[in-house]
Enzyme design. Structure first.
Site, PDB file in Angstrom:
ATOM      1  N   HIS A 145       0.832  -1.203   0.000  1.00  0.00           N
ATOM      2  CA  HIS A 145       0.000   0.000   0.000  1.00  0.00           C
ATOM      3  C   HIS A 145       0.871   1.259   0.000  1.00  0.00           C
ATOM      4  O   HIS A 145       2.095   1.177   0.175  1.00  0.00           O
ATOM      5  CB  HIS A 145      -0.901   0.027   1.245  1.00  0.00           C
ATOM      6  CG  HIS A 145      -0.126   0.177   2.519  1.00  0.00           C
ATOM      7  ND1 HIS A 145       0.406  -0.897   3.202  1.00  0.00           N
ATOM      8  CD2 HIS A 145       0.238   1.281   3.236  1.00  0.00           C
ATOM      9  CE1 HIS A 145       1.056  -0.477   4.271  1.00  0.00           C
ATOM     10  NE2 HIS A 145       0.978   0.859   4.317  1.00  0.00           N
ATOM     11  N   ASP A 201       1.094   5.280   1.753  1.00  0.00           N
ATOM     12  CA  ASP A 201       0.638   6.247   2.756  1.00  0.00           C
ATOM     13  C   ASP A 201       0.620   7.632   2.129  1.00  0.00           C
ATOM     14  O   ASP A 201       1.581   8.020   1.458  1.00  0.00           O
ATOM     15  CB  ASP A 201       1.594   6.306   3.948  1.00  0.00           C
ATOM     16  CG  ASP A 201       1.677   5.009   4.718  1.00  0.00           C
ATOM     17  OD1 ASP A 201       0.834   4.130   4.501  1.00  0.00           O
ATOM     18  OD2 ASP A 201       2.607   4.890   5.541  1.00  0.00           O
ATOM     19  N   HIS A 253      -2.099  10.465   6.564  1.00  0.00           N
ATOM     20  CA  HIS A 253      -1.951   9.296   7.439  1.00  0.00           C
ATOM     21  C   HIS A 253      -1.461   9.687   8.825  1.00  0.00           C
ATOM     22  O   HIS A 253      -1.839   9.051   9.819  1.00  0.00           O
ATOM     23  CB  HIS A 253      -0.973   8.308   6.789  1.00  0.00           C
ATOM     24  CG  HIS A 253      -0.766   7.036   7.533  1.00  0.00           C
ATOM     25  ND1 HIS A 253      -1.805   6.270   8.032  1.00  0.00           N
ATOM     26  CD2 HIS A 253       0.378   6.367   7.874  1.00  0.00           C
ATOM     27  CE1 HIS A 253      -1.318   5.202   8.642  1.00  0.00           C
ATOM     28  NE2 HIS A 253       0.005   5.233   8.567  1.00  0.00           N
TER      29      HIS A 253
END
Length: 247
Positions: A52, A54, A58
């Site tokens: 994934h 960020d 975040h």
């Protein structure tokens, strides 16, 4: 010679490893051809599940969300820092990054090859090397705004503690009673430096084996990487299909 595409993405599966405290991943049929004429999968996962990225949001609600970043943040020529051979929970310092940062420039995707992808799915995966704040600052100073790592985080991951809930609860009570502080709480210092860079930075985590990229780099071949996320609105991050192009 034709370019080679290398998938750098972990498979998304039920009960796959996640950061301690993140939502568990569950995939199950929502519709089937037997009952509805089509197969449709229902997904339950977090924005930080699997491979994934960020976004700055975040770690700070005043910083850009995923949909506020330019697409250029998620792709570009890559430089791979060879950090293999480090001990568990080792500190990645500016000195260790210096050879890679000498080749980096604005628009470069810096990939941190710790070799920790080999521990995926084991307790050892949590004991990965991590960036010092000074190393993160050196990355930003080099003009890099996109960083990827073949580990759970660029910051240290806290020890999840005892697996027995009763033991964990007892230790938590003792900590509260005696006020021993926050030694086991996660530090996100490197996240804050990288994501808080001018224009907003991006961090990709849980990349798979980066050895093919290191070999291509050593052979003088160009390496490009794409880390395009799901287009989630106002998100802190999202799963990606991470792909490298070699040659």
């Amino acid at each position: 010679m034709a370019a080679t595409l290398v998938d750098l993405t972990h498979q998304v599966t039920t009960a796959m490893p996640v950061y301690p405290g993140d939502p568990a991943v569950l995939l199950e049929p929502a519709l089937t051809t037997a009952t509805a004429g089509v197969n449709v999968l229902a997904l339950h996962l977090g924005s930080q599940s699997g491979t994934h990225v960020d976004a700055p949001y975040h770690v700070d609600v005043t910083w850009p969300t995923l949909d506020g970043l330019p697409l250029e943040r998620f792709t570009g020529p890559a430089v791979v820092a060879d950090l293999r051979g480090l001990e568990p929970r080792a500190a990645v310092t500016p000195e260790l990054l210096a050879p890679a940062l000498e080749r980096a420039a604005g628009g470069t995707v810096l990939l941190l090859a710790t070799g920790w992808a080999r521990h995926w799915g084991t307790d050892a995966y949590l004991a990965h090397p991590s960036l010092t704040p000074a190393a993160a600052e050196a990355i930003v100073a080099a003009g890099v705004r996109t960083v990827g790592v073949d580990a759970l985080s660029v910051d240290p991951t806290p020890d999840p503690g005892p697996g027995d809930p009763a033991v964990a609860a007892l230790l938590a009570d003792l900590t509260d009673e005696h006020d021993h502080g926050t030694a086991d709480e996660p530090s996100l210092a490197a996240h804050r430096v990288l994501l808080g860079a001018s224009g907003g930075g991006v961090i990709a985590e849980n990349l798979t084996d980066l050895r093919p990229l290191l070999a291509a780099q050593e052979a003088g071949l160009p390496v490009e990487v794409s880390l395009f996320p799901l287009r989630l609105v106002a998100a802190d991050g999202a799963p990606v299909r991470a792909v490298a192009r070699l040659g």
